[in-house]
Design a protein around this motif. Structure first.
Motif, short mmCIF file in Angstrom:
data_model
loop_
_atom_site.label_atom_id
_atom_site.label_comp_id
_atom_site.label_asym_id
_atom_site.label_seq_id
_atom_site.Cartn_x
_atom_site.Cartn_y
_atom_site.Cartn_z
N VAL A 205 -2.49 -3.57 15.16
CA VAL A 205 -1.52 -2.49 15.36
C VAL A 205 -1.77 -1.37 14.35
O VAL A 205 -1.72 -0.18 14.69
N TYR A 206 -2.08 -1.74 13.13
CA TYR A 206 -2.32 -0.75 12.09
C TYR A 206 -3.63 -0.01 12.33
O TYR A 206 -3.72 1.19 12.10
N TRP A 207 -4.63 -0.73 12.80
CA TRP A 207 -5.90 -0.09 13.14
C TRP A 207 -5.71 0.91 14.27
O TRP A 207 -6.33 1.98 14.28
N ALA A 208 -4.84 0.57 15.22
CA ALA A 208 -4.54 1.49 16.32
C ALA A 208 -3.94 2.78 15.79
O ALA A 208 -4.24 3.88 16.28
N GLY A 209 -3.09 2.66 14.77
CA GLY A 209 -2.51 3.85 14.16
C GLY A 209 -3.56 4.76 13.55
O GLY A 209 -3.47 6.00 13.67
N ILE A 210 -4.56 4.18 12.92
CA ILE A 210 -5.65 4.97 12.33
C ILE A 210 -6.44 5.69 13.42
O ILE A 210 -6.73 6.89 13.32
N LEU A 211 -6.78 4.96 14.48
CA LEU A 211 -7.57 5.55 15.57
C LEU A 211 -6.83 6.67 16.28
O LEU A 211 -7.41 7.71 16.60
N VAL A 212 -5.53 6.48 16.49
CA VAL A 212 -4.74 7.53 17.14
C VAL A 212 -4.62 8.75 16.23
O VAL A 212 -4.68 9.89 16.70
N GLY B 140 5.90 -2.39 4.39
CA GLY B 140 5.68 -3.36 5.46
C GLY B 140 5.42 -4.77 4.97
O GLY B 140 5.71 -5.74 5.68
N GLY B 141 4.89 -4.89 3.77
CA GLY B 141 4.55 -6.21 3.26
C GLY B 141 3.15 -6.64 3.68
O GLY B 141 2.77 -6.46 4.84
N PHE B 142 2.41 -7.17 2.75
CA PHE B 142 1.01 -7.52 3.00
C PHE B 142 0.88 -8.56 4.12
O PHE B 142 0.02 -8.43 5.01
N ASP B 143 1.72 -9.56 4.12
CA ASP B 143 1.62 -10.63 5.12
C ASP B 143 1.87 -10.09 6.53
O ASP B 143 1.15 -10.45 7.48
N ALA B 144 2.88 -9.23 6.67
CA ALA B 144 3.19 -8.67 7.99
C ALA B 144 2.06 -7.78 8.48
O ALA B 144 1.72 -7.79 9.68
N ILE B 145 1.46 -7.04 7.56
CA ILE B 145 0.35 -6.17 7.95
C ILE B 145 -0.85 -6.99 8.40
O ILE B 145 -1.51 -6.68 9.40
N MET B 146 -1.16 -8.05 7.69
CA MET B 146 -2.28 -8.91 8.07
C MET B 146 -2.02 -9.60 9.41
O MET B 146 -2.94 -9.78 10.21
N GLU B 147 -0.77 -9.94 9.67
CA GLU B 147 -0.43 -10.62 10.93
C GLU B 147 -0.60 -9.68 12.13
O GLU B 147 -0.97 -10.13 13.22
#
Length: 201
Positions: free
Chosen positions: A71-78, A60-67
């Protein structure tokens, strides 16, 4: 088939549902102590989690993930919310009765289904929720890296199936061709049906 939610496991193996015990059955060579098993499996899931998260980061690339961090946190919670649906998928793969237990003290949830299964059906049953919540979303993310939610859902869910992979490996290594397996209490056994045993004798 019937699924029963049993809730917290009281630690007494005799309280678990027991089916018919075959006199010629062979007990799986596995870790018998539930506390030790939970500890080892949870420790093994950590490096696997590190690998899947590293792949997400690289793809995904670090910059895209930080932006799009939310969304990524939502993936963890789900993924965490899917722990119980994970067990229900195991249960749905059973043909008769299935009982769902929690053992959060040892970091485990598990299904007891006192029925006999072929090696292939046992492997499918063990792997199915990991495909649904883990490998399929993860693969989609690798193909479409903009789907960061699916990437983290898969990356988090795949290590959560460590106990299932342990059972699959045991079945692949220990069960001979034509054997069937079943749970008796908390322990797995395999046996050769009479017609198969007669062919091999």
């Amino acid at each position: 088939m019937k699924i029963t939610w049993k809730g917290k496991f009281d630690g007494n193996e005799d309280s678990l549902p027991h089916g018919e015990h075959k006199p010629n059955a062979v007990k799986f060579k596995e870790i018998n102590d539930i506390k030790k098993l939970g500890l080892i499996l949870n420790l093994l899931s950590v490096p696997l989690l590190a690998v899947t998260y590293a792949i997400v980061l690289l793809r995904g690339g670090f910059d895209a993930i930080m932006e799009h961090f939310y969304v990524y946190w939502a993936g963890i919670l789900v993924a965490l919310a899917c722990l119980i649906p994970h067990e229900f998928i195991h249960a749905i793969c059973c043909r008769k009765e299935a009982y769902i237990y929690t053992n959060l003290k040892n970091g485990m949830l598990f299904v007891v289904a006192p029925e006999k299964m072929s090696k292939s059906r046992f492997i499918v049953m063990s792997l199915m929720p990991n495909l649904v919540f883990g490998f399929v979303p993860f693969l989609l993310y690798l193909i479409f890296p903009q789907l960061g939610f699916l990437g983290v859902l898969g990356a988090t869910s795949i290590p959560m199936g460590i106990g299932d992979y342990y059972n699959i490996i045991n079945a692949l290594i220990q069960m001979p061709k034509g054997a069937k397996t079943y749970l008796y209490g908390f322990h797995s056994y395999w046996y050769l049906p009479e017609e198969r045993a007669a062919q091999t004798s």
